[in-house]
Design a protein around this motif. Structure first.
Motif, PDB file in Angstrom:
ATOM      1  N   PRO A   5       7.025 -20.009  -6.036  1.00 38.39           N
ATOM      2  CA  PRO A   5       6.371 -18.911  -6.726  1.00 38.39           C
ATOM      3  C   PRO A   5       4.910 -19.251  -7.009  1.00 38.39           C
ATOM      4  CG  PRO A   5       7.939 -20.014  -8.176  1.00 38.39           C
ATOM      5  CD  PRO A   5       8.055 -20.644  -6.837  1.00 38.39           C
ATOM      6  N   SER A  82      14.603 -10.788  -7.749  1.00 37.60           N
ATOM      7  CA  SER A  82      13.179 -10.725  -7.414  1.00 37.60           C
ATOM      8  C   SER A  82      12.341 -10.523  -8.678  1.00 37.60           C
ATOM      9  CB  SER A  82      12.898  -9.619  -6.397  1.00 37.60           C
ATOM     10  OG  SER A  82      13.316  -8.366  -6.903  1.00 37.60           O
ATOM     11  N   ASP A  85      12.303 -13.775 -10.576  1.00 38.03           N
ATOM     12  CA  ASP A  85      11.436 -14.725  -9.873  1.00 38.03           C
ATOM     13  C   ASP A  85       9.975 -14.458 -10.225  1.00 38.03           C
ATOM     14  OD1 ASP A  85      10.918 -16.810  -7.872  1.00 38.03           O
ATOM     15  OD2 ASP A  85      10.117 -15.170  -6.653  1.00 38.03           O
ATOM     16  N   ASP A  91      13.736 -19.437  -9.636  1.00 39.62           N
ATOM     17  CA  ASP A  91      13.107 -19.644  -8.339  1.00 39.62           C
ATOM     18  C   ASP A  91      14.086 -19.079  -7.316  1.00 39.62           C
ATOM     19  OD1 ASP A  91      10.860 -20.971  -9.389  1.00 39.62           O
ATOM     20  OD2 ASP A  91      11.941 -22.871  -9.412  1.00 39.62           O
ATOM     21  N   TYR A  92      13.668 -18.010  -6.659  1.00 35.82           N
ATOM     22  CA  TYR A  92      14.551 -17.291  -5.748  1.00 35.82           C
ATOM     23  C   TYR A  92      13.997 -17.375  -4.336  1.00 35.82           C
ATOM     24  CZ  TYR A  92      16.853 -13.206  -3.636  1.00 35.82           C
ATOM     25  OH  TYR A  92      17.558 -12.368  -2.812  1.00 35.82           O
ATOM     26  N   VAL A  99      19.167 -19.521  -5.264  1.00 26.97           N
ATOM     27  CA  VAL A  99      18.481 -19.261  -6.526  1.00 26.97           C
ATOM     28  C   VAL A  99      18.735 -20.435  -7.472  1.00 26.97           C
ATOM     29  CG1 VAL A  99      20.406 -17.908  -7.488  1.00 26.97           C
ATOM     30  CG2 VAL A  99      18.118 -17.560  -8.362  1.00 26.97           C
ATOM     31  N   SER A 102      14.059 -21.754 -12.975  1.00 28.04           N
ATOM     32  CA  SER A 102      12.719 -22.326 -12.844  1.00 28.04           C
ATOM     33  C   SER A 102      12.597 -23.542 -13.752  1.00 28.04           C
ATOM     34  CB  SER A 102      11.647 -21.287 -13.200  1.00 28.04           C
ATOM     35  OG  SER A 102      11.658 -21.036 -14.592  1.00 28.04           O
TER      36      SER A 102
END
Length: 191
Positions: A5, A82, A85, A91-92, A99, A102
């Motif tokens: 990301p 989404s 994320d 975190d995808y 997935v 984070s």
């Protein structure tokens, strides 16, 4: 929906308050974070969807119908993951179908205070306890019988014990209401 990301001020410092409120306010997002905190490693979207569907339907993963699995999978895939994320919650990796929580979110503890109708929130409980203890101390200071019969040190012990006991009860209760601890999500565990 990237493997890395983009680093923004919000994601560098952790998810924003709005993002955290969004997680707590949506059952599927709460369940997602709960499961990912428990696992502590990347999982497939399919595995995540199955567990979320199991919790939603109060069934084991094995007892789920394909329709129950698909309904949750589609919602996670098309919307929730989404968005989470982008908000720095997860975190995808759309391409890999994986997935994980984070790094910033892994350091955040979320609590869900479920207050049944017949109960009161802890904040009101402590306000009432403060008023009750304050009244007892005032009655003792004004030497109102029978409150003047106990020494000031005795009333100090009463106040200390009442707040200490309450704090330990709340600590125990909150341990059961933390998102990501062992077992089912807090609202399911309190049923």
């Amino acid at each position: 929906m990237s493997t890395e990301p983009a680093e923004t001020p919000e994601t560098a410092a952790g998810p924003s308050d709005d993002a955290l409120y969004g997680v707590v306010s949506d059952k599927r997002r709460r369940y997602t974070v709960h499961f990912l905190k428990q696992r502590g490693e990347p999982v497939s979207v399919r595995e995540l969807a199955e567990q979320v569907a199991a919790w939603e339907n109060d069934k084991s993963v094995e007892a789920l119908t394909s329709k129950e699995r698909k309904r949750v999978y589609v919602a996670l895939y098309q919307s929730h993951l989404s968005t989470m994320d982008q908000e720095g919650i997860v975190d995808y990796d759309d391409a890999a179908g994986r997935v994980s929580l984070s790094d910033a979110m892994a350091d955040v503890d979320l609590y869900l205070e479920v207050v049944p109708r017949e109960s009161i929130p802890w904040s009101l409980y402590y306000a009432g306890l403060t008023i009750a203890n304050g009244l007892l101390v005032l009655l003792a200071l004004w030497e109102v019988e029978p409150f003047s019969m106990m020494p000031d040190l005795g009333w100090s012990v009463v106040v200390l014990v009442s707040f200490g006991t309450s704090a330990f009860v709340q600590l125990y209760y909150n341990r059961q209401m933390r998102i990501g601890d062992d077992g089912p999500p807090p609202e399911l565990d309190s049923k």
